[in-house]
Design a protein around this motif. Structure first.
Motif, PDB file in Angstrom:
ATOM      1  N   TRP A 130      -7.433  11.861  -3.283  1.00  0.00           N
ATOM      2  CA  TRP A 130      -7.965  10.508  -2.672  1.00  0.00           C
ATOM      3  C   TRP A 130      -9.305  10.791  -2.515  1.00  0.00           C
ATOM      4  O   TRP A 130     -10.275  12.107  -2.162  1.00  0.00           O
ATOM      5  CB  TRP A 130      -6.912  10.645  -1.327  1.00  0.00           C
ATOM      6  N   TRP A 131     -10.257   9.934  -2.679  1.00  0.00           N
ATOM      7  CA  TRP A 131     -10.993   9.574  -2.099  1.00  0.00           C
ATOM      8  C   TRP A 131     -12.243  10.191  -1.259  1.00  0.00           C
ATOM      9  O   TRP A 131     -12.846  11.186  -0.846  1.00  0.00           O
ATOM     10  CB  TRP A 131     -11.944   8.938  -3.133  1.00  0.00           C
ATOM     11  N   SER A 132     -11.152  10.490  -0.567  1.00  0.00           N
ATOM     12  CA  SER A 132     -11.546  10.608   0.801  1.00  0.00           C
ATOM     13  C   SER A 132     -11.557  12.165   1.562  1.00  0.00           C
ATOM     14  O   SER A 132     -11.933  12.772   2.009  1.00  0.00           O
ATOM     15  CB  SER A 132     -10.541  10.115   1.804  1.00  0.00           C
TER      16      SER A 132
ATOM     17  N   GLU B  79      -9.795  -0.406  -6.567  1.00  0.00           N
ATOM     18  CA  GLU B  79      -9.197  -2.022  -5.904  1.00  0.00           C
ATOM     19  C   GLU B  79      -9.962  -2.276  -5.357  1.00  0.00           C
ATOM     20  O   GLU B  79     -11.226  -2.407  -4.934  1.00  0.00           O
ATOM     21  CB  GLU B  79      -7.875  -1.363  -4.546  1.00  0.00           C
TER      22      GLU B  79
ATOM     23  N   ARG C  34       2.292   1.417  -3.579  1.00  0.00           N
ATOM     24  CA  ARG C  34       0.888   2.714  -4.393  1.00  0.00           C
ATOM     25  C   ARG C  34       0.781   3.445  -3.797  1.00  0.00           C
ATOM     26  O   ARG C  34       0.784   4.541  -4.410  1.00  0.00           O
ATOM     27  CB  ARG C  34      -0.159   1.951  -3.516  1.00  0.00           C
ATOM     28  N   ASP C  35       0.820   4.235  -2.998  1.00  0.00           N
ATOM     29  CA  ASP C  35       0.512   5.693  -2.350  1.00  0.00           C
ATOM     30  C   ASP C  35       1.528   6.567  -2.967  1.00  0.00           C
ATOM     31  O   ASP C  35       1.247   7.750  -3.401  1.00  0.00           O
ATOM     32  CB  ASP C  35      -0.159   5.519  -0.281  1.00  0.00           C
TER      33      ASP C  35
ATOM     34  N   ILE D 122     -10.486   4.675  -4.739  1.00  0.00           N
ATOM     35  CA  ILE D 122      -9.034   5.004  -3.974  1.00  0.00           C
ATOM     36  C   ILE D 122      -9.078   6.705  -4.450  1.00  0.00           C
ATOM     37  O   ILE D 122      -8.982   7.346  -2.973  1.00  0.00           O
ATOM     38  CB  ILE D 122      -7.663   4.817  -4.892  1.00  0.00           C
TER      39      ILE D 122
ATOM     40  N   GLU E 274      -6.584  -0.111 -11.488  1.00  0.00           N
ATOM     41  CA  GLU E 274      -6.291  -0.806 -10.205  1.00  0.00           C
ATOM     42  C   GLU E 274      -4.401  -0.994 -10.346  1.00  0.00           C
ATOM     43  O   GLU E 274      -4.453  -1.542 -11.852  1.00  0.00           O
ATOM     44  CB  GLU E 274      -7.095  -2.040  -9.610  1.00  0.00           C
TER      45      GLU E 274
ATOM     46  N   THR F  47     -13.331  -0.773  -3.850  1.00  0.00           N
ATOM     47  CA  THR F  47     -13.505   1.044  -3.137  1.00  0.00           C
ATOM     48  C   THR F  47     -12.751   1.625  -4.077  1.00  0.00           C
ATOM     49  O   THR F  47     -11.364   0.731  -4.332  1.00  0.00           O
ATOM     50  CB  THR F  47     -12.625   0.310  -2.460  1.00  0.00           C
TER      51      THR F  47
ATOM     52  N   ASN G 204       0.579  -1.309   0.023  1.00  0.00           N
ATOM     53  CA  ASN G 204       0.119   0.068   0.374  1.00  0.00           C
ATOM     54  C   ASN G 204       1.130   1.334   0.515  1.00  0.00           C
ATOM     55  O   ASN G 204       0.232   2.253  -0.434  1.00  0.00           O
ATOM     56  CB  ASN G 204      -0.593  -0.100   0.761  1.00  0.00           C
TER      57      ASN G 204
END
Length: 169
Positions: free
Chosen positions: A21-23, A138, A10-11, A50, A105, A48, A7
């Motif tokens: 970022w989706w968040s 993902e 990836r990040d 990302i 992805e 989900t 992760n």
């Protein structure tokens, strides 16, 4: 030196690609009710979101070959749609936030698997564009089904408007 987790790898790559970022987008909606999210997939079990990379390089260095046998006949019949997308992109009238973006992805190292949006990508390539607005997702196990199962369902059913999932043979 500590080894990075998958992760973290990836990040780091997504940060280099300037991901939104989706968040962070969801926080903007909470803070400002007039802020609107870009179009995004709904009813996506096992997937989900990302984030969004608004200028994803569509060169071979990042994207693995597109594999969706369920779409082969559709793609062959879609020349008028590809032409229309290409013309909109060339004229500057393409509004990527009005459409559910192509989904990719992270597949390890600097590679991404292109799951959906082949017509949009082909339209961009026809218009000689080097970047495309892409949604990074993902997949995960859910409802007793594997991430691979949900990945296949999404890839083969992403254009289904009623939100039902149909397993293609």
């Amino acid at each position: 030196m500590m080894k990075m987790t998958k992760n973290e790898q990836r990040d780091k790559l997504l940060q280099e690609l300037k991901i939104i970022w989706w968040s962070d987008l969801l926080k903007k909606v909470e803070e400002d009710p007039l802020y609107s999210l870009p179009r995004y997939p709904k009813n996506t079990k096992g997937m989900t979101i990302i984030g969004i990379v608004s200028e994803f390089p569509i060169e071979e260095d990042y994207l693995l070959d597109y594999e969706n046998p369920a779409r082969l006949k559709t793609i062959q019949k879609s020349t008028p749609i590809i032409k229309q997308i290409s013309e909109l992109m060339l004229s500057g009238e393409w509004e990527p936030k009005h459409y559910i973006p192509p989904t990719i992805e992270w597949w390890g190292e600097s590679k991404f698997k292109h799951h959906t949006g082949h017509l949009t990508k082909t339209g961009a390539e026809t218009a000689s564009k080097e970047i495309l607005y892409m949604m990074v997702v993902e997949f995960h196990d859910e409802d007793g089904k594997t991430a691979d199962y949900w990945r296949e369902i999404w890839t083969s059913n992403e254009n289904d408007v009623d939100g039902s999932y149909i397993k293609l043979l």
